[in-house]
Design an enzyme around this catalytic site. Structure first.
Site, PDB file in Angstrom:
ATOM      1  N   ASP A  50      -2.649 -18.031   0.112  1.00  0.00           N
ATOM      2  CA  ASP A  50      -3.652 -18.587  -0.812  1.00  0.00           C
ATOM      3  C   ASP A  50      -4.363 -19.770  -0.165  1.00  0.00           C
ATOM      4  O   ASP A  50      -5.585 -19.912  -0.232  1.00  0.00           O
ATOM      5  CB  ASP A  50      -3.028 -18.966  -2.164  1.00  0.00           C
ATOM      6  CG  ASP A  50      -1.829 -19.891  -2.038  1.00  0.00           C
ATOM      7  OD1 ASP A  50      -1.259 -20.013  -0.931  1.00  0.00           O
ATOM      8  OD2 ASP A  50      -1.456 -20.510  -3.065  1.00  0.00           O
ATOM      9  N   LYS A  75       3.306 -15.401   1.967  1.00  0.00           N
ATOM     10  CA  LYS A  75       3.704 -16.288   0.872  1.00  0.00           C
ATOM     11  C   LYS A  75       5.234 -16.350   0.812  1.00  0.00           C
ATOM     12  O   LYS A  75       5.865 -15.782  -0.082  1.00  0.00           O
ATOM     13  CB  LYS A  75       3.079 -15.839  -0.459  1.00  0.00           C
ATOM     14  CG  LYS A  75       1.714 -16.518  -0.680  1.00  0.00           C
ATOM     15  CD  LYS A  75       1.110 -16.266  -2.034  1.00  0.00           C
ATOM     16  CE  LYS A  75       1.757 -17.062  -3.151  1.00  0.00           C
ATOM     17  NZ  LYS A  75       1.454 -18.509  -3.121  1.00  0.00           N
ATOM     18  N   ASP A  77     -12.247  -9.524   3.568  1.00  0.00           N
ATOM     19  CA  ASP A  77     -13.495  -9.523   2.787  1.00  0.00           C
ATOM     20  C   ASP A  77     -14.072 -10.943   2.714  1.00  0.00           C
ATOM     21  O   ASP A  77     -15.291 -11.127   2.774  1.00  0.00           O
ATOM     22  CB  ASP A  77     -13.257  -8.983   1.362  1.00  0.00           C
ATOM     23  CG  ASP A  77     -13.594  -7.494   1.247  1.00  0.00           C
ATOM     24  OD1 ASP A  77     -13.446  -6.778   2.252  1.00  0.00           O
ATOM     25  OD2 ASP A  77     -14.005  -7.057   0.154  1.00  0.00           O
ATOM     26  N   TYR A 123       0.823  -1.206   0.000  1.00  0.00           N
ATOM     27  CA  TYR A 123       0.000   0.000   0.000  1.00  0.00           C
ATOM     28  C   TYR A 123       0.861   1.262   0.000  1.00  0.00           C
ATOM     29  O   TYR A 123       0.454   2.298  -0.524  1.00  0.00           O
ATOM     30  CB  TYR A 123      -0.917   0.029   1.235  1.00  0.00           C
ATOM     31  CG  TYR A 123      -2.225  -0.695   1.044  1.00  0.00           C
ATOM     32  CD1 TYR A 123      -2.245  -2.065   0.799  1.00  0.00           C
ATOM     33  CD2 TYR A 123      -3.440  -0.029   1.110  1.00  0.00           C
ATOM     34  CE1 TYR A 123      -3.440  -2.738   0.625  1.00  0.00           C
ATOM     35  CE2 TYR A 123      -4.641  -0.694   0.943  1.00  0.00           C
ATOM     36  CZ  TYR A 123      -4.635  -2.043   0.701  1.00  0.00           C
ATOM     37  OH  TYR A 123      -5.824  -2.699   0.523  1.00  0.00           O
ATOM     38  N   ASP A 125      -6.392  -7.292   3.524  1.00  0.00           N
ATOM     39  CA  ASP A 125      -7.511  -6.663   2.824  1.00  0.00           C
ATOM     40  C   ASP A 125      -8.384  -7.738   2.180  1.00  0.00           C
ATOM     41  O   ASP A 125      -9.606  -7.739   2.314  1.00  0.00           O
ATOM     42  CB  ASP A 125      -6.954  -5.697   1.763  1.00  0.00           C
ATOM     43  CG  ASP A 125      -8.058  -4.961   1.027  1.00  0.00           C
ATOM     44  OD1 ASP A 125      -9.013  -4.511   1.691  1.00  0.00           O
ATOM     45  OD2 ASP A 125      -7.973  -4.849  -0.214  1.00  0.00           O
TER      46      ASP A 125
HETATM   47  C1  IPM Z   1     -10.470  -1.603   3.429  1.00  0.00           C
HETATM   48  C2  IPM Z   1     -10.701  -0.909   2.111  1.00  0.00           C
HETATM   49  C3  IPM Z   1      -9.552   0.054   1.829  1.00  0.00           C
HETATM   50  C4  IPM Z   1      -8.279  -0.765   1.743  1.00  0.00           C
HETATM   51  C5  IPM Z   1      -9.743   0.945   0.589  1.00  0.00           C
HETATM   52  C6  IPM Z   1     -11.030   1.743   0.656  1.00  0.00           C
HETATM   53  C7  IPM Z   1      -8.563   1.843   0.361  1.00  0.00           C
HETATM   54  O1  IPM Z   1     -10.857  -1.863   1.117  1.00  0.00           O
HETATM   55  O2  IPM Z   1     -10.338  -0.897   4.446  1.00  0.00           O
HETATM   56  O3  IPM Z   1     -10.434  -2.837   3.460  1.00  0.00           O
HETATM   57  O4  IPM Z   1      -7.942  -1.309   0.687  1.00  0.00           O
HETATM   58  O5  IPM Z   1      -7.597  -0.872   2.768  1.00  0.00           O
HETATM   59 MG    MG Z   2     -10.934  -3.868   1.780  1.00  0.00          MG
END
Ligand code: IPM
Ligand code: MG
Length: 369
Positions: free
Chosen positions: A226, A193, A254, A142, A250
């Protein structure tokens, strides 16, 4: 009772609506004597670009530094697709994380009993799920330099992102994960990884060393990122604390969110180091994004935002009782049948953002009364 200073940054898309849900809960916390806050509101992301030309004004950054804690909604949306990369809405959020040194991102994925049916997985796989993802938040790809797109002499372009970690960065996030595990089931899985990446090799080495030097009583397992993604979907309950880098965190968070029924359920805390006065900078935000497709329609699920407030009570102010009451109120509202569209299954009638926040506030009042 002490009054704390909260900075609210609702942001873009559904951000203002889910942050609006906070207000009724904050009022109820004050009314019931559980906690009182002074709040200030400011702009971040696309709305800040519209107002100031930048996604995070210096004055807002200063306010963030002066606040006891920050609650953020969401940033971004198609409206700002044409903005220069350095000035895109997300850059405002990333600057807050970086400039406040909020390196430890805690993302708890909990499957509420009432929602086991809403998960994409079978009930028995997710019922009782309680994972804590610890994502490194201020390093890795990042922020690594160089980060650029250059023109190639013979035509075409070349894009570079840089994944970089120092041992100190890995050490401090490892400590956060092991300390948390000590208060939970005593198990940590570390995902990287090392079979492909030098940062993965160093990550594994440092986590192993921190573990053997300081946390003999904690169980540590290394897992390739992975494979970790696959295991999260195959048998999620094998994990307790999961520590990983910025990018893998990240993605994995999700995935974990969907196990709980909806991305609209996952809160997060981004914490800095504890200073000499025993305080730490902290920002709390839902894991979901700005969801422009449903913005302004009173459809968004405010639970991730309200759950982020519960984390704030717990981690910033040590108000464990108030945090438990608020988490309990979310459980009660769900058990009572309250469902926003994202978690309504079997054609159950969905309620809106405001009604969900009110249902949680009512349950909170009931618990406190
Ligand atoms: C998260 C989001 C952010 C990230 C974006 C909005 C920059 O996806 O907080 O998970 O990638 O960290
Ligand atoms: Mg995210």
């Amino acid at each position: 009772m002490a009054s704390y200073k909260l900075l609210l940054l609702p942001g873009d898309g559904i951000g203002p609506e889910v942050a609006g849900g906070l207000k009724v809960v904050l009022d109820t916390l004050a009314e019931t004597g559980l906690a009182t806050f002074e709040t200030e509101t400011d702009l971040v992301g696309g709305c800040a670009i519209d107002a100031h030309g930048v996604p995070l004004a210096d004055t807002t950054l200063q306010r963030a530094k002066d606040a006891d804690a920050i609650l953020l909604g969401a940033v971004g949306g198609p409206k700002w697709a044409g903005v220069a990369y350095e000035n895109r809405p997300e850059a405002g959020l990333l600057r807050l994380r970086k400039d406040l040194d909020l390196f430890a991102n805690l993302r708890p994925a909990i499957c509420y009993p009432a929602l086991a049916e809403a998960s994409a997985l079978k009930r028995e796989l997710v019922e009782g799920l309680d994972i804590m993802i610890v994502r490194e938040l201020t390093g890795g790809v990042y922020f690594g330099e160089p980060k650029e797109i250059t023109e190639l002499p013979g035509g075409g372009k070349r894009a570079v992102d840089t994944q970089v970690y120092t041992s100190a960065e890995i050490e401090r996030i490892a400590h956060v994960a092991f300390d948390l595990a000590g208060k939970r089931s005593g198990r940590v899985a570390s995902a990287e990884k090392h079979n492909v990446m030098k940062t993965g090799v160093l990550w594994k080495e440092v986590v192993t060393r921190v573990h053997s030097e300081h946390y003999a009583g904690i169980e540590l397992e290394h897992v390739l990122a992975d494979n970790c993604a696959m295991q999260l979907v195959r048998r999620p309950k094998q994990f307790d604390v999961l520590v990983t880098d910025n990018l893998f965190g990240d993605v994995l968070s999700d995935i974990a969110a969907m196990l709980t029924g909806s991305l609209g359920m996952l809160p997060s805390a981004s914490l800095g180091a504890v200073d000499d006065r025993g305080l730490r900078r902290a920002l709390y935000e839902p894991v979901h994004g700005s969801a422009p497709d449903i913005a302004g329609q009173d459809k968004a699920n405010p639970i991730a935002m309200i759950g982020s407030l519960a984390m704030c009570l717990r981690y910033s102010f040590g108000l464990g009782e108030a945090a438990d009451a608020l988490d309990g109120a979310i459980t009660d509202a769900l058990a009572g049948g309250a469902r926003t569209a994202d978690i309504a299954s079997n054609g159950a009638d969905a309620i809106g953002t405001k009604a969900m926040a009110q249902a949680i506030a009512a349950a909170l009042k009931h618990r406190a009364g």
